[in-house]
Design a protein around this motif. Sequence first.
Motif, PDB file in Angstrom:
ATOM      1  N   MET A  16       0.852  -1.181   0.000  1.00  8.76           N
ATOM      2  CA  MET A  16       0.000   0.000   0.000  1.00  8.76           C
ATOM      3  C   MET A  16       0.892   1.236   0.000  1.00  8.76           C
ATOM      4  N   ARG A  17       0.539   2.204  -0.783  1.00  6.08           N
ATOM      5  CA  ARG A  17       1.335   3.424  -0.890  1.00  6.08           C
ATOM      6  C   ARG A  17       1.124   4.302   0.361  1.00  6.08           C
ATOM      7  N   TYR A  18       2.210   4.912   0.794  1.00 11.97           N
ATOM      8  CA  TYR A  18       2.171   5.789   1.970  1.00 11.97           C
ATOM      9  C   TYR A  18       2.594   7.211   1.634  1.00 11.97           C
ATOM     10  N   ASP A  19       2.530   7.594   0.389  1.00 15.71           N
ATOM     11  CA  ASP A  19       2.894   8.959   0.025  1.00 15.71           C
ATOM     12  C   ASP A  19       1.719   9.899   0.278  1.00 15.71           C
ATOM     13  N   PRO A  20       1.981  11.187   0.518  1.00 18.61           N
ATOM     14  CA  PRO A  20       0.877  12.119   0.810  1.00 18.61           C
ATOM     15  C   PRO A  20       0.043  12.465  -0.402  1.00 18.61           C
ATOM     16  N   GLY A  21       0.505  12.175  -1.606  1.00 23.49           N
ATOM     17  CA  GLY A  21      -0.278  12.491  -2.797  1.00 23.49           C
ATOM     18  C   GLY A  21      -0.107  13.939  -3.256  1.00 23.49           C
ATOM     19  N   GLU A  22      -0.594  14.203  -4.430  1.00 17.58           N
ATOM     20  CA  GLU A  22      -0.494  15.538  -5.010  1.00 17.58           C
ATOM     21  C   GLU A  22      -1.757  16.342  -4.697  1.00 17.58           C
ATOM     22  N   THR A  23      -1.561  17.639  -4.599  1.00 22.36           N
ATOM     23  CA  THR A  23      -2.689  18.537  -4.321  1.00 22.36           C
ATOM     24  C   THR A  23      -3.360  18.958  -5.625  1.00 22.36           C
ATOM     25  N   LEU A  24      -4.608  19.272  -5.523  1.00 24.39           N
ATOM     26  CA  LEU A  24      -5.365  19.748  -6.674  1.00 24.39           C
ATOM     27  C   LEU A  24      -5.174  21.251  -6.855  1.00 24.39           C
ATOM     28  N   PRO A  25      -5.297  21.733  -8.063  1.00 27.64           N
ATOM     29  CA  PRO A  25      -5.228  23.194  -8.258  1.00 27.64           C
ATOM     30  C   PRO A  25      -6.374  23.890  -7.513  1.00 27.64           C
ATOM     31  N   LEU A  26      -6.053  24.989  -6.885  1.00 27.37           N
ATOM     32  CA  LEU A  26      -7.033  25.695  -6.065  1.00 27.37           C
ATOM     33  C   LEU A  26      -8.069  26.385  -6.959  1.00 27.37           C
ATOM     34  N   ALA A  27      -9.328  26.035  -6.745  1.00 32.68           N
ATOM     35  CA  ALA A  27     -10.408  26.630  -7.545  1.00 32.68           C
ATOM     36  C   ALA A  27     -10.769  28.004  -6.986  1.00 32.68           C
ATOM     37  N   PRO A  28     -11.044  28.978  -7.831  1.00 30.63           N
ATOM     38  CA  PRO A  28     -11.395  30.316  -7.334  1.00 30.63           C
ATOM     39  C   PRO A  28     -12.770  30.327  -6.665  1.00 30.63           C
ATOM     40  N   SER A  29     -12.863  31.115  -5.613  1.00 30.20           N
ATOM     41  CA  SER A  29     -14.131  31.237  -4.878  1.00 30.20           C
ATOM     42  C   SER A  29     -14.980  32.329  -5.539  1.00 30.20           C
ATOM     43  N   LYS A  30     -15.851  31.904  -6.393  1.00 30.35           N
ATOM     44  CA  LYS A  30     -16.718  32.851  -7.087  1.00 30.35           C
ATOM     45  C   LYS A  30     -18.141  32.301  -7.089  1.00 30.35           C
ATOM     46  N   TRP A  31     -19.063  33.215  -7.260  1.00 31.58           N
ATOM     47  CA  TRP A  31     -20.477  32.839  -7.264  1.00 31.58           C
ATOM     48  C   TRP A  31     -20.844  32.198  -8.594  1.00 31.58           C
ATOM     49  N   SER A  32     -21.594  31.092  -8.457  1.00 29.60           N
ATOM     50  CA  SER A  32     -22.106  30.388  -9.640  1.00 29.60           C
ATOM     51  C   SER A  32     -23.624  30.290  -9.512  1.00 29.60           C
ATOM     52  N   HIS A  33     -24.251  29.938 -10.627  1.00 24.74           N
ATOM     53  CA  HIS A  33     -25.719  29.893 -10.637  1.00 24.74           C
ATOM     54  C   HIS A  33     -26.170  28.524 -11.137  1.00 24.74           C
ATOM     55  N   ALA A  34     -27.244  27.999 -10.512  1.00 25.67           N
ATOM     56  CA  ALA A  34     -27.823  26.721 -10.906  1.00 25.67           C
ATOM     57  C   ALA A  34     -29.334  26.815 -10.760  1.00 25.67           C
ATOM     58  N   GLY A  35     -30.062  26.118 -11.607  1.00 23.22           N
ATOM     59  CA  GLY A  35     -31.530  26.136 -11.578  1.00 23.22           C
ATOM     60  C   GLY A  35     -32.104  26.665 -12.871  1.00 23.22           C
ATOM     61  N   ARG A  36     -33.408  26.380 -13.054  1.00 20.12           N
ATOM     62  CA  ARG A  36     -34.065  26.768 -14.290  1.00 20.12           C
ATOM     63  C   ARG A  36     -35.064  27.902 -14.063  1.00 20.12           C
ATOM     64  N   SER A  37     -35.963  27.735 -13.130  1.00 18.12           N
ATOM     65  CA  SER A  37     -36.993  28.745 -12.908  1.00 18.12           C
ATOM     66  C   SER A  37     -36.560  29.689 -11.797  1.00 18.12           C
ATOM     67  N   LYS A  38     -37.400  30.700 -11.600  1.00 19.44           N
ATOM     68  CA  LYS A  38     -37.074  31.679 -10.563  1.00 19.44           C
ATOM     69  C   LYS A  38     -37.178  31.094  -9.176  1.00 19.44           C
ATOM     70  N   HIS A  39     -38.182  30.248  -8.965  1.00 20.84           N
ATOM     71  CA  HIS A  39     -38.393  29.683  -7.629  1.00 20.84           C
ATOM     72  C   HIS A  39     -37.450  28.507  -7.331  1.00 20.84           C
ATOM     73  N   SER A  40     -36.800  27.943  -8.356  1.00 21.69           N
ATOM     74  CA  SER A  40     -35.908  26.789  -8.140  1.00 21.69           C
ATOM     75  C   SER A  40     -34.485  27.059  -8.603  1.00 21.69           C
TER      76      SER A  40
END
Length: 569
Positions: free
Chosen positions: A148-172
């Motif tokens: 079994m590997r015991y290395d710490p592994g590689e880190t992922l690129p840091l994603a920017p903290s920005k607002w995103s939008h999801a949903g179709r209608s106004k109420h959802s």
Amino acid sequence: MVKLSLSSTKGSGARYFPHAGYLALTPLKVEGVLSTRLDDDRKPILASDILVAVRCYEARIGHRGITHSNLLVDHHVLLWTKPPQDTWAEVGDGDWPFRLVLSPKLSGQSTANFQEYRIFWRVEAVLNHIPMTGVGHRQVKTYDLPLMRYDPGETLPLAPSKWSHAGRSKHSSVSYVINTPPFALGPMDVVPVSLKLKPSDPATSVHSIALVVERRLEFNNPPFGSRAVSDDVSLLSTTNLIDHSNPPSPSSKTSTFLVASSEATDVPRDENGIYVRTVTLQVPPQKSTSHWAVGETMRTALVTLRFFLRIKVTLGTPHGTYETVELEERELRITASNESQRRLAMSKYREAVDRARARDPSRLPSPPPSPTDGTLPTTPMTANSVHEKGSVKGKAVRRPHTSAGPRDSAREVARGASRRVAQGAARDVRPRASHGTSSQTSVLSPEEGGSVPDHVRAWEDELERIEARSRWQTAETPGGSLRSLKLGPSSPLSPPARLGSNSHLAPPPPVPPPLPAPPESVQAWEEELERIAAQSRRRSVEMLGFNAERRTRPRIDATRRPPPTPTPY
């Protein structure tokens, strides 16, 4: 034919081959003995070479077994090979010890078993021999390695903290910000997921948040030139190496599996109308090789394995209904071990190294320095140090008392000790050549024809004088007669031709002139010799007295009976 076998120097394992170290963290050591034994026909086999290897394989499994395979790691050592001028050479009974050490920077994934894919490590012993009908051209003996590997592994690129939008209608519909850990996570680690949610309609509320960690195993198209195999034996003999520098082919199939999940129902709302909540979930522990594995993030020629975080938000509309909105997924980096396991493994490895260093045999003490020579080491050799170091490998062995003769005397043992001291002194006074010169001057030991130092020769002369005086005093009884005296041919004393009951021994040989005052270490050595001689004299007197008592005691024959007494008439 010849039978091939593998055995470990660390003990025998029922299923796995023993090893020491941790993959991708410390040097991994695999050592043992490869043996060949002739069959009952006692006929050797013609072979070209014998090797032992530690290899890592990946294999894709179908309905009929292994369909495609690939060699990930190949670390081998050649134990025997034929002469260069010959095509084949005979192989019979033989033992070849081996030791393989894998670097911590070595590639290769952890041992894992999935429903349609597996990765495994093996120790392989391979005997390449002349082609034979029904047998093939090689013999292979394998043992599994649960690495079994015991290395710490590689880190992922840091994603920017920005607002995103999801949903179709106004109420959802909802605007959101997701923050996930970029560092690699191991088994039993807690995954914190921070969420900020703002519904488009102020009358809409956030009812619940559900998190799911999904594993995706994407099967790449088999590279050109790879061959299908039917079982493990043909896998070992027909595996093709694939160039890892080429990018993997497009995936032909994807297998998903739910790894972990979590849900939060109480989502607070601040004064700005933003719902803020941190939801946590835990990575499941890695299971044994006999169970289906969780896996780790990796990319090989055959598969691509990744983990993704999927988030679903349930919104409560003003109409009293609930709408589910799925947010953008985020990738997580999963490793086979966590930080605490790595620390524990490193501490165990250091303890094992310290124990191995403590088990190293100690060396004999250095000889006493010469009073006139300042080039010898200054470490004294006392009688106590000789007794403390008596368990080392260089200790002189005394022959036991048998019917062939008595055991070795203390003088002979002391002579051997002084000879070893002389050898050590000769090694210590050997000058070292300076850098840039190729000539070296050495001092031979007494066995190699060299000369014994003066202070060692003085010890031997003094020892012979003490032993001679001890033998003369032991041989004389209190009445002045000789009870028993056995002298060897190398003894400094010469016995008289005939000894009568009233004869006396000749005076002892003249005592040599006194030596100059020795150092304290030599005086301690002489005092120890005097103590040994006194103890020898006391035991000899006791033995002589016991023998005399046995000779004076009347012998009773139990088999003889007294004559019968005549009966008067």
